[in-house]
Design a protein around this motif. Structure first.
Motif, PDB file in Angstrom:
ATOM      1  N   THR A 238     -11.214  -7.022   2.687  1.00  0.00           N
ATOM      2  CA  THR A 238     -11.565  -5.610   2.793  1.00  0.00           C
ATOM      3  C   THR A 238     -10.401  -4.782   3.306  1.00  0.00           C
ATOM      4  OG1 THR A 238     -13.868  -6.206   3.259  1.00  0.00           O
ATOM      5  CG2 THR A 238     -13.179  -3.969   3.814  1.00  0.00           C
ATOM      6  N   PHE A 239      -9.857  -5.204   4.421  1.00  0.00           N
ATOM      7  CA  PHE A 239      -8.827  -4.410   5.084  1.00  0.00           C
ATOM      8  C   PHE A 239      -7.529  -4.358   4.295  1.00  0.00           C
ATOM      9  CE2 PHE A 239      -5.854  -3.464   8.607  1.00  0.00           C
ATOM     10  CZ  PHE A 239      -6.466  -2.316   9.074  1.00  0.00           C
ATOM     11  N   VAL A 240      -7.092  -5.509   3.785  1.00  0.00           N
ATOM     12  CA  VAL A 240      -5.817  -5.554   3.063  1.00  0.00           C
ATOM     13  C   VAL A 240      -5.911  -4.825   1.724  1.00  0.00           C
ATOM     14  CG1 VAL A 240      -4.110  -7.076   2.000  1.00  0.00           C
ATOM     15  CG2 VAL A 240      -5.069  -7.650   4.226  1.00  0.00           C
ATOM     16  N   ASP A 241      -7.027  -4.917   1.035  1.00  0.00           N
ATOM     17  CA  ASP A 241      -7.189  -4.201  -0.236  1.00  0.00           C
ATOM     18  C   ASP A 241      -7.074  -2.695  -0.043  1.00  0.00           C
ATOM     19  OD1 ASP A 241      -7.459  -6.503  -1.625  1.00  0.00           O
ATOM     20  OD2 ASP A 241      -9.565  -6.252  -2.161  1.00  0.00           O
ATOM     21  N   VAL A 242      -7.816  -2.172   0.917  1.00  0.00           N
ATOM     22  CA  VAL A 242      -7.829  -0.726   1.134  1.00  0.00           C
ATOM     23  C   VAL A 242      -6.473  -0.234   1.627  1.00  0.00           C
ATOM     24  CG1 VAL A 242      -8.882   1.163   2.424  1.00  0.00           C
ATOM     25  CG2 VAL A 242     -10.305  -0.702   1.571  1.00  0.00           C
ATOM     26  N   THR A 243      -5.945  -0.887   2.647  1.00  0.00           N
ATOM     27  CA  THR A 243      -4.652  -0.456   3.188  1.00  0.00           C
ATOM     28  C   THR A 243      -3.527  -0.712   2.186  1.00  0.00           C
ATOM     29  OG1 THR A 243      -4.459  -2.604   4.315  1.00  0.00           O
ATOM     30  CG2 THR A 243      -5.320  -0.750   5.588  1.00  0.00           C
ATOM     31  N   GLY A 244      -3.667  -1.757   1.350  1.00  0.00           N
ATOM     32  CA  GLY A 244      -2.656  -2.022   0.339  1.00  0.00           C
ATOM     33  C   GLY A 244      -2.565  -0.901  -0.680  1.00  0.00           C
ATOM     34  N   ILE A 245      -3.716  -0.364  -1.098  1.00  0.00           N
ATOM     35  CA  ILE A 245      -3.726   0.770  -2.023  1.00  0.00           C
ATOM     36  C   ILE A 245      -3.023   1.971  -1.398  1.00  0.00           C
ATOM     37  CG2 ILE A 245      -5.232   2.531  -3.026  1.00  0.00           C
ATOM     38  CD1 ILE A 245      -5.178   0.098  -4.698  1.00  0.00           C
ATOM     39  N   ILE A 246      -3.321   2.230  -0.127  1.00  0.00           N
ATOM     40  CA  ILE A 246      -2.712   3.368   0.562  1.00  0.00           C
ATOM     41  C   ILE A 246      -1.202   3.177   0.678  1.00  0.00           C
ATOM     42  CG2 ILE A 246      -2.620   4.627   2.740  1.00  0.00           C
ATOM     43  CD1 ILE A 246      -5.591   3.947   3.115  1.00  0.00           C
ATOM     44  N   ILE A 247      -0.762   1.971   1.035  1.00  0.00           N
ATOM     45  CA  ILE A 247       0.672   1.685   1.152  1.00  0.00           C
ATOM     46  C   ILE A 247       1.366   1.869  -0.196  1.00  0.00           C
ATOM     47  CG2 ILE A 247       2.353  -0.162   1.555  1.00  0.00           C
ATOM     48  CD1 ILE A 247       0.410  -1.274   3.670  1.00  0.00           C
ATOM     49  N   TYR A 248       0.774   1.314  -1.247  1.00  0.00           N
ATOM     50  CA  TYR A 248       1.384   1.354  -2.581  1.00  0.00           C
ATOM     51  C   TYR A 248       1.570   2.785  -3.078  1.00  0.00           C
ATOM     52  CZ  TYR A 248       1.617   0.755  -7.694  1.00  0.00           C
ATOM     53  OH  TYR A 248       1.979   0.822  -9.016  1.00  0.00           O
ATOM     54  N   PHE A 249       0.501   3.575  -3.030  1.00  0.00           N
ATOM     55  CA  PHE A 249       0.589   4.931  -3.574  1.00  0.00           C
ATOM     56  C   PHE A 249       1.365   5.869  -2.658  1.00  0.00           C
ATOM     57  CE2 PHE A 249      -2.812   3.444  -6.358  1.00  0.00           C
ATOM     58  CZ  PHE A 249      -2.377   3.956  -7.565  1.00  0.00           C
ATOM     59  N   THR A 250       1.404   5.590  -1.377  1.00  0.00           N
ATOM     60  CA  THR A 250       2.236   6.397  -0.480  1.00  0.00           C
ATOM     61  C   THR A 250       3.709   6.190  -0.804  1.00  0.00           C
ATOM     62  OG1 THR A 250       0.597   6.291   1.288  1.00  0.00           O
ATOM     63  CG2 THR A 250       2.840   6.862   1.908  1.00  0.00           C
ATOM     64  N   ILE A 251       4.117   4.939  -1.019  1.00  0.00           N
ATOM     65  CA  ILE A 251       5.488   4.652  -1.393  1.00  0.00           C
ATOM     66  C   ILE A 251       5.812   5.282  -2.757  1.00  0.00           C
ATOM     67  CG2 ILE A 251       7.080   2.801  -2.062  1.00  0.00           C
ATOM     68  CD1 ILE A 251       5.709   1.023  -0.003  1.00  0.00           C
ATOM     69  N   ALA A 252       4.880   5.184  -3.714  1.00  0.00           N
ATOM     70  CA  ALA A 252       5.091   5.782  -5.023  1.00  0.00           C
ATOM     71  C   ALA A 252       5.199   7.304  -4.923  1.00  0.00           C
ATOM     72  CB  ALA A 252       3.958   5.398  -5.957  1.00  0.00           C
ATOM     73  N   LYS A 253       4.370   7.900  -4.114  1.00  0.00           N
ATOM     74  CA  LYS A 253       4.369   9.367  -3.967  1.00  0.00           C
ATOM     75  C   LYS A 253       5.683   9.852  -3.380  1.00  0.00           C
ATOM     76  CE  LYS A 253       1.240  13.042  -2.481  1.00  0.00           C
ATOM     77  NZ  LYS A 253      -0.061  13.336  -1.825  1.00  0.00           N
ATOM     78  N   VAL A 254       6.221   9.119  -2.421  1.00  0.00           N
ATOM     79  CA  VAL A 254       7.472   9.518  -1.774  1.00  0.00           C
ATOM     80  C   VAL A 254       8.657   9.359  -2.741  1.00  0.00           C
ATOM     81  CG1 VAL A 254       9.109   8.892   0.035  1.00  0.00           C
ATOM     82  CG2 VAL A 254       6.667   9.029   0.558  1.00  0.00           C
ATOM     83  N   ASN A 255       8.647   8.314  -3.558  1.00  0.00           N
ATOM     84  CA  ASN A 255       9.799   7.992  -4.384  1.00  0.00           C
ATOM     85  C   ASN A 255       9.752   8.561  -5.794  1.00  0.00           C
ATOM     86  OD1 ASN A 255      11.612   5.806  -2.896  1.00  0.00           O
ATOM     87  ND2 ASN A 255       9.487   5.354  -2.398  1.00  0.00           N
ATOM     88  N   LEU A 256       8.573   8.850  -6.311  1.00  0.00           N
ATOM     89  CA  LEU A 256       8.453   9.228  -7.734  1.00  0.00           C
ATOM     90  C   LEU A 256       7.962  10.649  -7.965  1.00  0.00           C
ATOM     91  CD1 LEU A 256       6.885   5.945  -9.174  1.00  0.00           C
ATOM     92  CD2 LEU A 256       9.293   6.624  -9.145  1.00  0.00           C
ATOM     93  N   PHE A 257       7.425  11.324  -6.953  1.00  0.00           N
ATOM     94  CA  PHE A 257       6.850  12.654  -7.172  1.00  0.00           C
ATOM     95  C   PHE A 257       7.557  13.701  -6.317  1.00  0.00           C
ATOM     96  CE2 PHE A 257       3.487   9.650  -8.183  1.00  0.00           C
ATOM     97  CZ  PHE A 257       3.094  10.067  -9.435  1.00  0.00           C
TER      98      PHE A 257
END
Length: 257
Positions: A238-257
């Motif tokens: 539960t915890f790793v799935d949810v936080t993993g999504i947040i980590i992934y898209f936060t990194i993508a948002k900072v680097n790609l948008f």
């Protein structure tokens, strides 16, 4: 009865994980719509965090059951798993870097077919450029193509033997064009190395995070009197799935948008 209770609890936690994951994904809907290729790497990032976390949780739970570890050894466990998480993260991150860089150009570009006619409004005097393959280049700042102002250059592939036509506009400072049905709209492809770096960073950080969470949760549950074998794996998922999504898209948002 006890076994069925444990199974019911485990399934309830997994179901909760899916609901929380859906909620986390929905909060990044705009990023996914702009760059669909990001969604293709979600299973990679989630499985990396989930597998590393479950493996760490299983090993720590086994050591607790055999008496090889106690709650007092938490700092030694943290130090060891931190090192393991870094090594695993760098290894898997390198693989993610290679896979991200190998993503073909058409996959790195968001493409959408418009079955209906649509209008594009541009500043008066603006003309569209054409690419060698026939696509029309719509400049940044145009409106109405996707019901909002475009924040980047966009391409429109016209159906064979059809073209767009100018229409009268109520605003003299704006030129309006009508495009036919079944046009294919695409955005410029994201740079392969920028995408690769996002994937590599995400995989490495999520792997490290999953390892730390998976190793610490059994000790926490043991400390508060909850069976680590019952609670660790569902909570890790539960915890790793949810936080993993947040980590992934936060990194993508900072680097790609």
């Amino acid at each position: 009865v006890t076994i069925w209770r444990k199974r019911a609890f485990w399934l309830a936690c997994l179901f909760g994980a899916e609901l929380f994951t859906f909620t986390a994904l929905s909060s990044f809907e705009d990023e996914i719509s702009k760059l669909v290729v990001l969604s293709l790497f979600i299973p990679l990032c989630l499985s990396t965090g989930g597998n590393s976390g479950s493996q760490a949780a299983t090993l720590i739970t086994r050591s607790l059951a055999l008496g090889q570890l106690s709650v007092k050894d938490w700092f030694r466990v943290l130090r060891h798993e931190l090192l393991m998480g870094i090594v695993l993260g760098l290894t898997l991150g390198t693989i993610g870097l290679i896979r991200g860089a190998a993503t073909p150009e058409h996959t790195r570009s968001a493409t959408k077919e418009r079955p209906e006619t649509f209008l594009i409004r541009v500043p008066a005097g603006t003309s569209f450029d054409r690419l060698p393959d026939g696509r029309v280049v719509v400049p940044k700042g145009s409106t109405q193509l996707l019901e909002s102002e475009l924040d980047q250059e966009t391409y429109v592939k016209l159906p064979e033997n059809q073209s767009y036509a100018a229409e009268s506009s109520p605003d003299p400072n704006v030129t309006q064009f009508k495009f036919p049905q079944n046009c294919v709209i695409s955005l410029p492809p994201v740079d392969r190395w920028r995408l690769a770096i996002v994937i590599a960073q995400s995989v490495a950080i999520i792997c490290l995070w999953g390892t730390l969470v998976g190793s610490m949760l059994p000790l926490v549950f043991k400390r508060i009197g909850v069976d680590p074998g019952l609670a660790s794996s569902p909570f890790v998922a539960t915890f790793v799935d949810v936080t993993g999504i947040i980590i992934y898209f936060t990194i993508a948002k900072v680097n790609l948008f």
